[in-house]
Design an enzyme around this catalytic site. Structure first.
Site, PDB file in Angstrom:
ATOM      1  N   ASN A 133       2.979   4.470  -1.097  1.00 10.22           N
ATOM      2  CA  ASN A 133       1.522   4.466  -1.280  1.00 10.22           C
ATOM      3  C   ASN A 133       0.921   3.376  -0.383  1.00 10.22           C
ATOM      4  OD1 ASN A 133      -1.105   4.142  -2.136  1.00 10.22           O
ATOM      5  ND2 ASN A 133      -0.625   4.251  -4.321  1.00 10.22           N
ATOM      6  N   CYS A 160      -7.690   2.986  -2.998  1.00  5.85           N
ATOM      7  CA  CYS A 160      -6.967   4.142  -2.447  1.00  5.85           C
ATOM      8  C   CYS A 160      -7.895   5.293  -2.053  1.00  5.85           C
ATOM      9  CB  CYS A 160      -5.902   4.624  -3.431  1.00  5.85           C
ATOM     10  SG  CYS A 160      -4.668   3.374  -3.766  1.00  5.85           S
ATOM     11  N   HIS A 212      -4.049  11.754  -0.975  1.00  5.56           N
ATOM     12  CA  HIS A 212      -3.581  10.376  -1.082  1.00  5.56           C
ATOM     13  C   HIS A 212      -2.140  10.413  -1.582  1.00  5.56           C
ATOM     14  CE1 HIS A 212      -3.083   6.272  -2.029  1.00  5.56           C
ATOM     15  NE2 HIS A 212      -3.193   6.418  -3.332  1.00  5.56           N
TER      16      HIS A 212
HETATM   17  N1  COA Z   1      13.003   0.811 -11.649  1.00  7.23           N
HETATM   18  C1  COA Z   1      13.637   1.152 -12.778  1.00  7.23           C
HETATM   19  N2  COA Z   1      13.007   1.336 -13.958  1.00  7.23           N
HETATM   20  C2  COA Z   1      11.674   1.166 -13.975  1.00  7.23           C
HETATM   21  C3  COA Z   1      10.951   0.804 -12.830  1.00  7.23           C
HETATM   22  C4  COA Z   1      11.660   0.609 -11.634  1.00  7.23           C
HETATM   23  N3  COA Z   1      11.052   0.286 -10.474  1.00  7.23           N
HETATM   24  N4  COA Z   1       9.645   0.697 -13.153  1.00  7.23           N
HETATM   25  C5  COA Z   1       9.556   1.016 -14.452  1.00  7.23           C
HETATM   26  N5  COA Z   1      10.768   1.284 -14.956  1.00  7.23           N
HETATM   27  C6  COA Z   1      11.109   1.667 -16.331  1.00  7.23           C
HETATM   28  C7  COA Z   1      10.093   1.136 -17.314  1.00  7.23           C
HETATM   29  O1  COA Z   1      10.379  -0.205 -17.654  1.00  7.23           O
HETATM   30  C8  COA Z   1      10.270   2.075 -18.482  1.00  7.23           C
HETATM   31  O2  COA Z   1      11.390   1.684 -19.210  1.00  7.23           O
HETATM   32  P1  COA Z   1      11.356   1.697 -20.824  1.00  7.23           P
HETATM   33  O3  COA Z   1      11.120   3.134 -21.192  1.00  7.23           O
HETATM   34  O4  COA Z   1      12.702   1.184 -21.176  1.00  7.23           O
HETATM   35  O5  COA Z   1      10.225   0.795 -21.207  1.00  7.23           O
HETATM   36  C9  COA Z   1      10.598   3.407 -17.815  1.00  7.23           C
HETATM   37  O6  COA Z   1      11.026   3.073 -16.474  1.00  7.23           O
HETATM   38  C10 COA Z   1       9.450   4.378 -17.763  1.00  7.23           C
HETATM   39  O7  COA Z   1       8.303   3.716 -17.277  1.00  7.23           O
HETATM   40  P2  COA Z   1       6.915   4.446 -17.121  1.00  7.23           P
HETATM   41  O8  COA Z   1       5.930   3.498 -16.546  1.00  7.23           O
HETATM   42  O9  COA Z   1       6.545   5.138 -18.383  1.00  7.23           O
HETATM   43  O10 COA Z   1       7.334   5.566 -16.031  1.00  7.23           O
HETATM   44  P3  COA Z   1       6.520   6.754 -15.454  1.00  7.23           P
HETATM   45  O11 COA Z   1       7.304   7.987 -15.547  1.00  7.23           O
HETATM   46  O12 COA Z   1       5.097   6.784 -15.937  1.00  7.23           O
HETATM   47  O13 COA Z   1       6.482   6.387 -13.895  1.00  7.23           O
HETATM   48  C11 COA Z   1       4.966   5.468 -12.265  1.00  7.23           C
HETATM   49  C12 COA Z   1       5.850   5.198 -13.483  1.00  7.23           C
HETATM   50  C13 COA Z   1       4.235   4.189 -11.912  1.00  7.23           C
HETATM   51  C14 COA Z   1       5.845   5.899 -11.119  1.00  7.23           C
HETATM   52  C15 COA Z   1       3.981   6.586 -12.592  1.00  7.23           C
HETATM   53  O14 COA Z   1       3.354   6.338 -13.827  1.00  7.23           O
HETATM   54  C16 COA Z   1       2.907   6.735 -11.540  1.00  7.23           C
HETATM   55  O15 COA Z   1       3.183   7.096 -10.413  1.00  7.23           O
HETATM   56  N6  COA Z   1       1.647   6.511 -11.919  1.00  7.23           N
HETATM   57  C17 COA Z   1       0.516   6.663 -11.037  1.00  7.23           C
HETATM   58  C18 COA Z   1       0.492   5.547 -10.080  1.00  7.23           C
HETATM   59  C19 COA Z   1      -0.540   5.753  -9.066  1.00  7.23           C
HETATM   60  O16 COA Z   1      -0.834   6.853  -8.675  1.00  7.23           O
HETATM   61  N7  COA Z   1      -1.076   4.660  -8.629  1.00  7.23           N
HETATM   62  C20 COA Z   1      -1.939   4.581  -7.563  1.00  7.23           C
HETATM   63  C21 COA Z   1      -3.203   5.258  -7.781  1.00  7.23           C
HETATM   64  S1  COA Z   1      -4.052   4.859  -6.392  1.00  7.23           S
END
Ligand code: COA
Length: 321
Positions: free
Chosen positions: A278, A113, A248
């Protein structure tokens, strides 16, 4: 002084926009969860016949048109991608052949990225040292092809697309246009937080994207705000001088948190994650071109590009348009 000046930008998106509601039909997710956690409302997914190189070629042609420059005069192509058409040759050489500028320099850069920032820094260095005169810097991806569509924690986050800029080496005044300062970093200790579980030298397969999203999020906000301050520190400018931040586009919450840390009003941050999701290396040039075409970014504006990605890799670049 010789500077690399942005002469034009272009972008390309594949045919089909896929909304969160459509994803609800194939993945255990909801529109409400995706919008609340990420800000994403839709993404574009490449169809049959659409590849990283076809998107890159379209974006490059649009950038050349915007710059009013013939493709045959380009002597450097640096293409950032983690999803090349083939393991080799470099996708940049496929673009080069399509544009009819064979004989110059063309290669790919892999920094996921952050790829566009790495590509921009590489092209800028080569232009300023006289190795080339006119460059195409491209970010192009088809991440939909390396997603695990059974993994709801990753597959809803990414999309396909491409963006490109034309850079030209020009004699410029200190307060004139061009790339002013760039800082890049990598920290391989965090490889396991964001990676693809395959490759030609290991499994012999392409593999699928794996991510520990919460940990990536935490590192992203810290690394991005630090590199933004570091990039500004080497210049005569402060955060208050920045007209636009073009980040980004991974997650709307990361964009907000980073802007807040820098004391920048959210209105100065270009946000396209809602429409494009993304798109990895394509996201910064795609967002930049969107804001140029809709009239927000104008000649003379001071723009900060920034990105963080797998590796981890991260970086920022301050550019006068
Ligand atoms: N739909 C519904 N529920 C979902 C889901 C989806 N697509 N994906 C995950 N969940 C659930 C999980 O299973 C979890 O449930 P649980 O609490 O029962 O286990 C809950 O949602 C929370 O998951 P979590 O991963 O802790 O959520 P979060 O608030 O951290 O959000 C991201 C997840 C990925 C959106 C976030 O962490 C993020 O954007 N991270 C950075 C990613 C990034 O920038 N990547 C690229 C860098 S180049």
């Amino acid at each position: 002084m010789i500077r690399s000046v942005v002469c034009g930008s272009g972008s390309a998106l594949p045919g089909a926009a896929v909304t969160n509601a459509e994803l609800e039909q194939r993945v255990d997710t909801t529109d409400a969860w995706i919008v609340e956690r990420t800000g994403i409302r839709q993404r574009y997914i490449a169809g049959e016949g659409e590849t990283t190189s076809t998107l890159a070629i379209e974006a490059a042609r649009n950038a050349l048109d915007a710059a009013g420059i013939e493709g045959s005069t380009i002597d450097l192509i640096v293409l950032a991608t983690a999803t090349p058409d083939q393991t080799f040759p470099a996708t940049a050489t496929i673009v080069q052949d399509a544009l009819g500028c064979n004989g110059g320099i063309a290669f790919d850069v892999a920094a996921v990225c952050s790829g566009f920032l790495y590509a921009l820094a590489t092209a800028d260095s080569m232009l300023r040292t006289g190795m080339a005169k006119r460059a195409l810097v491209i970010g192009a991806e088809t991440f939909s092809r390396i997603l695990d569509w059974e993994d709801r924690t990753t597959c809803v986050l990414f999309g396909d697309g491409a963006g490109a800029i034309v850079l030209e080496a020009r004699e410029c005044a200190a307060d004139g246009p061009g790339v002013i300062a760039t800082r890049l970093h990598a920290d391989g200790a965090h490889n396991e937080l964001l990676y693809v579980d395959g490759g030609p030298s290991t499994t012999g397969t392409v593999g699928m994207l794996r991510m520990k999203g919460r940990e990536v999020f935490r590192h992203a906000v810290v690394n991005l705000s630090t590199v933004l301050e570091e990039t500004l520190a080497g210049t005569d400018y402060t955060a208050a001088d920045i007209d636009w931040v073009v980040p980004h586009q991974a997650n709307a919450r990361i964009l907000e948190a980073t802007a807040r840390k820098l004391g920048l009003p959210p209105g100065k941050v270009v946000v396209t994650v809602d429409r494009h999701a993304n798109t990895s290396a394509a996201s910064v040039p795609l967002a930049f071109d969107t804001a140029v075409k809709d009239g927000r970014i104008k000649p003379g504006d001071l723009v900060m590009f920034e990105a963080m990605g797998g590796g981890f890799t991260w970086g920022a670049s301050l550019v006068r348009i």
